[in-house]
Design an enzyme around this catalytic site. Structure first.
Site, mmCIF file in Angstrom:
data_model
loop_
_atom_site.group_PDB
_atom_site.id
_atom_site.type_symbol
_atom_site.label_atom_id
_atom_site.label_comp_id
_atom_site.label_asym_id
_atom_site.label_seq_id
_atom_site.Cartn_x
_atom_site.Cartn_y
_atom_site.Cartn_z
ATOM 1 N N GLY A 53 0.086 -0.196 -2.248
ATOM 2 C CA GLY A 53 1.005 0.661 -1.266
ATOM 3 C C GLY A 53 2.405 0.115 -1.422
ATOM 4 O O GLY A 53 2.747 -1.033 -1.526
ATOM 5 N N SER A 54 3.563 1.164 -1.141
ATOM 6 C CA SER A 54 4.884 0.901 -0.965
ATOM 7 C C SER A 54 5.211 -0.018 0.454
ATOM 8 O O SER A 54 4.187 0.159 1.116
ATOM 9 C CB SER A 54 5.891 1.752 -1.288
ATOM 10 O OG SER A 54 5.668 2.282 -2.441
ATOM 11 N N GLY A 55 6.232 -0.721 0.418
ATOM 12 C CA GLY A 55 6.708 -1.289 1.526
ATOM 13 C C GLY A 55 6.481 -2.738 1.571
ATOM 14 O O GLY A 55 6.731 -3.348 2.386
ATOM 15 N N HIS A 56 6.128 -3.388 0.357
ATOM 16 C CA HIS A 56 6.125 -4.848 0.042
ATOM 17 C C HIS A 56 7.078 -5.294 -0.815
ATOM 18 O O HIS A 56 7.086 -6.549 -1.251
ATOM 19 C CB HIS A 56 4.671 -5.330 -0.485
ATOM 20 C CG HIS A 56 3.470 -4.654 0.379
ATOM 21 N ND1 HIS A 56 3.278 -5.029 1.924
ATOM 22 C CD2 HIS A 56 2.428 -3.910 0.079
ATOM 23 C CE1 HIS A 56 2.213 -4.398 2.364
ATOM 24 N NE2 HIS A 56 1.832 -3.698 1.400
ATOM 25 N N LYS A 104 -4.964 -6.281 -5.591
ATOM 26 C CA LYS A 104 -4.963 -6.875 -4.192
ATOM 27 C C LYS A 104 -6.085 -6.530 -3.508
ATOM 28 O O LYS A 104 -6.386 -5.036 -3.613
ATOM 29 C CB LYS A 104 -3.808 -6.547 -3.385
ATOM 30 C CG LYS A 104 -2.431 -7.189 -4.059
ATOM 31 C CD LYS A 104 -1.214 -7.271 -3.050
ATOM 32 C CE LYS A 104 -0.932 -5.949 -2.155
ATOM 33 N NZ LYS A 104 -0.674 -4.868 -3.209
ATOM 34 N N ASP A 109 -7.216 0.078 -2.786
ATOM 35 C CA ASP A 109 -6.827 -0.271 -3.977
ATOM 36 C C ASP A 109 -8.103 -0.675 -4.966
ATOM 37 O O ASP A 109 -7.877 0.013 -6.273
ATOM 38 C CB ASP A 109 -6.221 -1.541 -3.840
ATOM 39 C CG ASP A 109 -4.736 -1.337 -3.376
ATOM 40 O OD1 ASP A 109 -3.795 -1.189 -3.772
ATOM 41 O OD2 ASP A 109 -4.725 -1.111 -1.785
ATOM 42 N N HIS A 218 -0.083 -5.472 6.190
ATOM 43 C CA HIS A 218 0.269 -4.047 6.663
ATOM 44 C C HIS A 218 0.210 -4.341 8.127
ATOM 45 O O HIS A 218 0.068 -3.429 9.180
ATOM 46 C CB HIS A 218 -0.810 -3.370 6.269
ATOM 47 C CG HIS A 218 -1.037 -3.320 4.872
ATOM 48 N ND1 HIS A 218 -2.075 -4.360 4.299
ATOM 49 C CD2 HIS A 218 -0.489 -2.737 3.956
ATOM 50 C CE1 HIS A 218 -1.867 -4.045 3.141
ATOM 51 N NE2 HIS A 218 -0.928 -3.163 2.541
#
Lengths: 330, 330
Positions: A53-56, A104, A109, A218
């Site tokens: 996921g994006s945001g990391h 991860k 995922d 998250h």
């Protein structure tokens, strides 16, 4: 919450366009959401692919380049990429030496990388996988069966990436990646929640005067909430949780990572406390990295990751790397 | 506001201890608050010294190393360092070739660097100065007579640092530093206030749904407040303000800088909009840097800095650099 965005729907695509403009050494396919080393495929080299996921950020797109990932596949914010992204990445970077997926441990995922592996294998590409599950805080959390994958991802991508770049074969690169994961443990704390663009407000409620010990990247619940603690107390708790689970016999790599909203001034001070605890516990430190590496949007807080390294793993850690997020020696 | 600290009084000292632990290639004098390249003084090389209030990390301590600063002097948070720090730094790094002070234009910094220059000259050290005043937002702001020094500091330190490392004499390094400052302009916006450890609450009041256009890196007032704007509108306004003040004839270096609290995901998206505006306005881009470089603790927001470069300045920009905050080519 105010954000520096146009609309929530285009946040990932906008970021990829901005990344393409800043990094001509990467090929960024905005439509298909794949970021690739410009020189890929590299003849005879095992290719490393990660994503999530994006945001990391900078994880994972910021770790694409010589000495680290061959390609990264960003999903929507906090959402797994789809199998077609990783299959497309595999086709773009495989030189015939095979690809290693670095995944991860989150349910979506794992599932999507598995499906991508099948798609790639159908095209005749050899695929191996390393699952990253270093977070000692909890098992079977929101989104996860087993332990969550967090800061150790950086160590796996860097060290396996160095092995791949010097021409080691797929089975060996995979074994090194697994060894790095097995040698790594993480623990994170949140002082504030993060805000996703889609929601526009904090994703969970953390009252003033409390912190969450064992937070996920998250914002998944951790072990417990407590009244706010000092930097020294947080270091005692975090490093203590890691050392309850692992007794390092070799020196460690230390990652002191900001969740995004914690300034570098505070993070360096936290590192001083982490190093104090390690010294008190008799753990030798080989290298220390302090900064924003595996973030959770604007969340305030930090995580600690330790990775035991023998001489060979340390040599691979020190090997040159050239990516937007991690760079030395070239 | 919760912070990852022990007590406000020790924040800077704690951060310096953490920096020392993470960066053995630097000598960090925690008591006297001076950060020095371990290999200083370098025979025959002009030494570069900068400093300023803490809270802007990685500026300045994170820019100490080969190809950039010889030493940095951190003050308390948002407070000028004292003259004795810079005099001590000068004595530590001067090889006989002289030192260049790089000073952001804030009243306290200017005064204290001037006094430090007198102290150093009394010890027989040759001192030159470059004043950085690139922020087009306002003149005569809180803490400043004239324009404030912000993002261009990074360009001055990097480019003058490269000139010094290749052995150019003091007058020439000074001239290059001045040229870089004259060729640079910045503009910043805040989506939230920052919180200093000493105050423990936001340093100014920014209502929900509003942003501050032209913010300073200490939260000083900007040009105006408006209802929240999109990333594209903010880029139009910010780049527009810069281009009202400068018409680049040469390609520019672009710095898209987070004030600290704005995540990299948003910052890359903002860079896409900055690049769009530059393209629409016919400004050629030579290089782009996106990240946390000149921050304001946990403030959400971003700044844009443009620096016009001819072939020689671009060559010096591209030259190798090895610091905690900026690193390539070695």
């Amino acid at each position: 919450m105010k954000m520096l965005i146009n609309v929530a729907e285009t946040v990932v695509a906008d970021a990829l366009r901005g990344m393409a403009a800043a990094h001509p050494e990467l090929v960024v396919d905005v439509d298909h959401r794949v970021i690739v080393r410009r020189d890929a495929p590299v003849e005879g080299k095992v290719a490393l692919i990660s994503g999530g996921g994006s945001g990391h950020e900078p994880l994972h797109g910021g770790f694409v380049g010589p000495g680290m990932l061959s390609a990264a596949c960003p999903g929507e914010v906090f959402t797994s990429p789809v199998p077609d992204q990783m299959a497309r990445a595999a086709a773009a970077v495989d030189s015939g030496a095979g690809v290693l997926f670095i995944v991860k441990n989150y349910t979506g995922d794992v599932l999507n990388f598995d499906m991508a592996a099948e798609l790639a294998e159908d095209e005749g590409i050899q695929v191996a996988k390393v699952l990253v599950n270093d977070d000692v805080a909890v098992t079977d959390s929101l989104y996860t069966a087993g332990r969550r994958g967090t800061g150790a991802t950086l160590f796996v991508e860097k060290i396996a990436g160095a092995a791949a770049d010097e021409g080691q074969p797929l089975g060996q690169v995979e074994a090194i990646g697994r060894q790095v994961n097995e040698n790594s443990r993480s623990f994170g704390v949140a002082l504030s929640a993060c805000t996703t663009p889609a929601k526009g407000s904090p994703t969970f409620d953390l009252p003033p005067g409390e912190l969450e010990l064992g937070i996920g990247i998250h914002g998944e619940p951790g072990r417990e909430r407590r009244a706010m603690m000092t930097s020294g107390e947080i270091a005692d708790f975090s490093v203590g949780a890691i050392l309850d689970d692992m007794t390092p016999r070799n020196p460690v790599l230390v990652l002191v990572n900001s969740m995004g909203g914690t300034p570098l001034l505070e993070l360096y001070g936290f590192n001083a406390e982490v190093q104090r605890v390690l010294s008190e516990r008799g753990v030798a430190v080989a290298r220390t990295l302090v900064g924003n590496y595996v973030t959770s949007l604007d969340m305030a807080g930090a995580s600690v990751t330790l990775c035991q390294v023998d001489e060979e793993l340390l040599r691979l850690w020190d090997a040159p790397v050239k990516t937007p997020g991690l760079r030395w020696g070239m």
